[in-house]
Design a protein around this motif. Structure first.
Motif, PDB file in Angstrom:
ATOM      1  N   ARG A 260     -23.739  12.265  19.251  1.00  0.00           N
ATOM      2  CA  ARG A 260     -23.596  11.022  20.019  1.00  0.00           C
ATOM      3  C   ARG A 260     -23.886  11.260  21.494  1.00  0.00           C
ATOM      4  O   ARG A 260     -24.548  10.444  22.142  1.00  0.00           O
ATOM      5  CB  ARG A 260     -22.184  10.458  19.856  1.00  0.00           C
ATOM      6  CG  ARG A 260     -21.913   9.914  18.493  1.00  0.00           C
ATOM      7  CD  ARG A 260     -20.495   9.324  18.457  1.00  0.00           C
ATOM      8  NE  ARG A 260     -19.954   9.444  17.128  1.00  0.00           N
ATOM      9  CZ  ARG A 260     -18.786   9.974  16.815  1.00  0.00           C
ATOM     10  NH1 ARG A 260     -17.962  10.413  17.762  1.00  0.00           N
ATOM     11  NH2 ARG A 260     -18.380  10.046  15.565  1.00  0.00           N
TER      12      ARG A 260
ATOM     13  N   TRP B   7     -23.308   0.645  18.397  1.00  0.00           N
ATOM     14  CA  TRP B   7     -22.755   0.954  17.080  1.00  0.00           C
ATOM     15  C   TRP B   7     -22.351  -0.304  16.305  1.00  0.00           C
ATOM     16  O   TRP B   7     -21.936  -0.211  15.153  1.00  0.00           O
ATOM     17  CB  TRP B   7     -21.580   1.922  17.215  1.00  0.00           C
ATOM     18  CG  TRP B   7     -21.996   3.225  17.827  1.00  0.00           C
ATOM     19  CD1 TRP B   7     -21.687   3.669  19.075  1.00  0.00           C
ATOM     20  CD2 TRP B   7     -22.817   4.245  17.244  1.00  0.00           C
ATOM     21  NE1 TRP B   7     -22.267   4.904  19.304  1.00  0.00           N
ATOM     22  CE2 TRP B   7     -22.963   5.274  18.193  1.00  0.00           C
ATOM     23  CE3 TRP B   7     -23.453   4.381  16.010  1.00  0.00           C
ATOM     24  CZ2 TRP B   7     -23.710   6.428  17.944  1.00  0.00           C
ATOM     25  CZ3 TRP B   7     -24.192   5.525  15.759  1.00  0.00           C
ATOM     26  CH2 TRP B   7     -24.309   6.532  16.718  1.00  0.00           C
TER      27      TRP B   7
ATOM     28  N   SER C  71     -27.820   2.061  13.088  1.00  0.00           N
ATOM     29  CA  SER C  71     -28.460   2.909  14.097  1.00  0.00           C
ATOM     30  C   SER C  71     -29.905   3.273  13.778  1.00  0.00           C
ATOM     31  O   SER C  71     -30.585   3.858  14.619  1.00  0.00           O
ATOM     32  CB  SER C  71     -27.639   4.192  14.288  1.00  0.00           C
ATOM     33  OG  SER C  71     -27.627   4.963  13.100  1.00  0.00           O
TER      34      SER C  71
END
Length: 175
Positions: free
Chosen positions: A141, A158, A162
């Motif tokens: 991330r 999110w 994705s």
């Protein structure tokens, strides 16, 4: 709107639940239902499995229920396994978040360092049970966030699958 959109009608499959795999994969946009990572950064389609959201050991009537099957990467599926909150925990708000019905941002906030911070009891439970701040997830991330910042792109949202977002960021690296 939830993160994932399931088809309205279950496909007709007359055999066991494993035959739903391609349909479930499509419904989850090739992303893990829990850590939300797309196959391209989560070791490919062979690292993904069908998870019984409500565990088949506790809810045997749902074993072949298409809408109880979720697409999950192996680590998340392995962490979740047959776990399900006891009724007293559920009544107190501790449960698994269902991103087929809920938004990510209702329950989590992404920190600058890549960790997901819980905003609800359900997020606390899900985060703890699935260990959604595992080192490699946080590093991925953070890496995606860094690419977005360095390329003046928006960070991953999110609240939607994705797949396209990660593909765009990876394309930015090539340029």
């Amino acid at each position: 709107m939830p993160v994932f959109h399931r088809r309205l009608k279950a496909p007709r499959i007359k055999t066991e639940y494993g035959h739903f795999r391609q349909f479930v994969r499509e419904d989850f946009s090739e992303c893990c239902a829990y850590c939300l990572l797309h196959e391209i950064v989560a070791a490919g389609a062979e690292n993904f499995e069908l998870d019984h959201f409500r565990p088949k050991s506790l809810f045997p009537a749902l074993i072949n229920d298409f809408f109880n099957l979720y697409y999950a990467c192996h680590p998340c599926n392995h962490k979740k396994r047959h776990n399900w909150p006891k009724p007293e925990l559920e009544s107190a708000g501790y449960r698994f978040i269902d991103l087929c019905r809920e938004l990510f941002s209702t329950h989590f906030q992404e920190a600058e360092d890549g960790r997901w911070l819980p905003l609800t009891k359900a997020a606390e439970y899900t985060l703890a049970m699935l260990r959604l701040n595992r080192t490699h997830l946080v590093e991925l991330r953070l890496w995606l966030r860094t690419i977005a910042r360095d390329r003046s792109c928006e960070p991953i949202n999110w609240d939607s699958p994705s797949k396209e977002q990660i593909a765009e960021l990876l394309e930015q690296i090539k340029q």
